[in-house]
Scaffold this active site. Structure first.
Site, mmCIF file in Angstrom:
data_model
loop_
_atom_site.group_PDB
_atom_site.id
_atom_site.type_symbol
_atom_site.label_atom_id
_atom_site.label_comp_id
_atom_site.label_asym_id
_atom_site.label_seq_id
_atom_site.Cartn_x
_atom_site.Cartn_y
_atom_site.Cartn_z
ATOM 1 N N SER A 283 3.870 -6.499 2.684
ATOM 2 C CA SER A 283 2.553 -6.474 3.319
ATOM 3 C C SER A 283 1.510 -7.102 2.395
ATOM 4 C CB SER A 283 2.196 -5.047 3.739
ATOM 5 O OG SER A 283 1.056 -5.031 4.554
ATOM 6 N N LEU A 284 0.533 -6.327 1.867
ATOM 7 C CA LEU A 284 -0.450 -6.923 0.961
ATOM 8 C C LEU A 284 0.224 -7.573 -0.233
ATOM 9 C CD1 LEU A 284 -1.464 -5.583 -2.027
ATOM 10 C CD2 LEU A 284 -1.646 -3.592 -0.554
ATOM 11 N N GLN B 159 1.092 -12.002 10.051
ATOM 12 C CA GLN B 159 1.534 -10.806 9.328
ATOM 13 C C GLN B 159 0.677 -9.588 9.645
ATOM 14 O OE1 GLN B 159 0.103 -9.456 5.862
ATOM 15 N NE2 GLN B 159 1.862 -9.884 4.545
ATOM 16 N N ARG C 122 -9.332 -8.210 4.027
ATOM 17 C CA ARG C 122 -8.182 -7.770 4.832
ATOM 18 C C ARG C 122 -8.215 -6.251 4.993
ATOM 19 N NH1 ARG C 122 -2.718 -6.295 3.768
ATOM 20 N NH2 ARG C 122 -1.162 -7.190 5.195
ATOM 21 N N GLN D 1 0.826 -1.198 0.000
ATOM 22 C CA GLN D 1 0.000 0.000 0.000
ATOM 23 C C GLN D 1 0.868 1.258 0.000
ATOM 24 O OE1 GLN D 1 -3.310 -0.855 2.430
ATOM 25 N NE2 GLN D 1 -4.169 1.191 2.321
ATOM 26 N N HIS E 123 0.049 -3.377 11.133
ATOM 27 C CA HIS E 123 1.188 -4.193 11.580
ATOM 28 C C HIS E 123 1.603 -3.898 13.026
ATOM 29 C CE1 HIS E 123 1.614 -6.028 7.692
ATOM 30 N NE2 HIS E 123 1.587 -4.826 7.133
#
Length: 313
Positions: free
Chosen positions: A95-96, A253, A120, A10, A204
């Protein structure tokens, strides 16, 4: 040349992303249509035309970035016969982007990946009321400095390192007041600059536990195949191929630190000398230069990039 394919997270989104690909290559257009159908949403129109405020919403940005990344790979496969088993030693994503990497490697189907990322994004947004969480980049800090600042700023609230992106670029996440205290502490300790990030939730960190619970339930219901090549997981900065382990690490995660700097160094230690960033923007290629100048990096996101990259094979 030993390559790893990496996938952005992102912040790399921009209105217009993927449009040139869709106009130039039917396989890209079909990829976007498949994601639209999976979500029952005209996400591709939002990607191509905006408005930017809607594209930036976490629940839209996450599947949109994945769609562009997978479309680029599909184009490379069709135009140049690119095969992960032949052309990459690892895949990894920020991440994503880890979901994009898993989809690219065949661990998830494209529709499942789109639906998982929609959930998510929505779950991460809902986990913490707006205004109660924040994130900040500590520029000039290394991981140990950032961890010390976060620990001292917490004062009973959540404050943790969220992203270890590169030496000198570490991101912290947590309760708003704790993040503000950390920014003050960072200045007192001589860090170059610390800035609050324009994000809608504190990603996170342990405040994301409700989102982790939602993803645990969703991932149990989705088939995960053994990926074509190992995936370097964010939370361990090491390779994983076992579907059960992939599922567990994806849940971790959500609340865990993205160990991107260590992930790149791990891949280098395994013989990788070139990263190929697939998708929107050039963030990961830029970070690679800061992590280790010996690791080459190229970003492939537009038709001209595809043509240039295929000439290097």
């Amino acid at each position: 040349m030993t390559r790893a394919f990496v996938f952005p997270g992102q912040g790399s989104q921009a209105v217009g992303m993927g449009r040139e690909l869709a106009e130039a290559f039917e396989v890209a257009r079909l990829t976007f249509e498949e994601v639209d159908d999976a979500l029952d949403q005209r996400l591709s129109r939002l990607m191509f035309e905006g408005p930017e405020a809607d594209l930036t919403l976490t629940e839209n940005a996450q599947p949109a970035l994945m769609a562009v990344s997978v479309a680029v790979l599909q184009v490379l496969q069709q135009q140049g016969g690119v095969d992960l088993r032949t052309h990459a030693t690892f895949v990894a994503g920020h991440s994503l982007g880890e979901y994009s990497a898993l989809c690219a490697a065949g661990a998830f189907s494209l529709p499942d990946t789109a639906r998982l990322l929609k959930l998510r994004g929505r779950s991460m947004q809902k986990a913490v009321p707006v205004g109660q969480g924040a994130m900040a980049a500590l520029l000039g800090a290394d991981l140990e400095q950032a961890q010390a600042i976060a620990a001292d700023a917490a004062q009973g609230e959540v404050c943790a390192v969220a992203n270890d992106n590169a030496s000198g670029q570490v991101v912290i996440s947590g309760a708003t007041d704790a993040i503000d205290r950390a920014i003050t502490l960072a200045a007192e300790r001589g860090l170059k600059r610390s800035v609050r990030l324009p994000v809608s939730a504190p990603f996170h960190c342990p405040l994301m536990q409700p989102a982790a619970d939602a993803m645990a339930e969703a991932l149990e219901a989705v088939a995960i195949n053994t990926p074509a090549v190992p995936v370097v997981a964010n939370v361990t900065a090491s390779a994983v191929s076992d579907p059960a382990e992939i599922r567990r690490l994806l849940v971790e995660q959500v609340t865990g630190m993205v160990r991107w700097r260590e992930s790149v160094l791990y891949m280098k230690g395994q013989g990788v000398d070139s990263l190929v960033e697939l998708g929107a923007g050039k963030v990961l290629a830029g970070l690679a230069k800061r992590i280790d100048k010996e690791v080459g990096a190229v970003s492939v996101g537009a038709p001209a990039d595809v043509e240039a990259f295929l000439k290097t094979l």
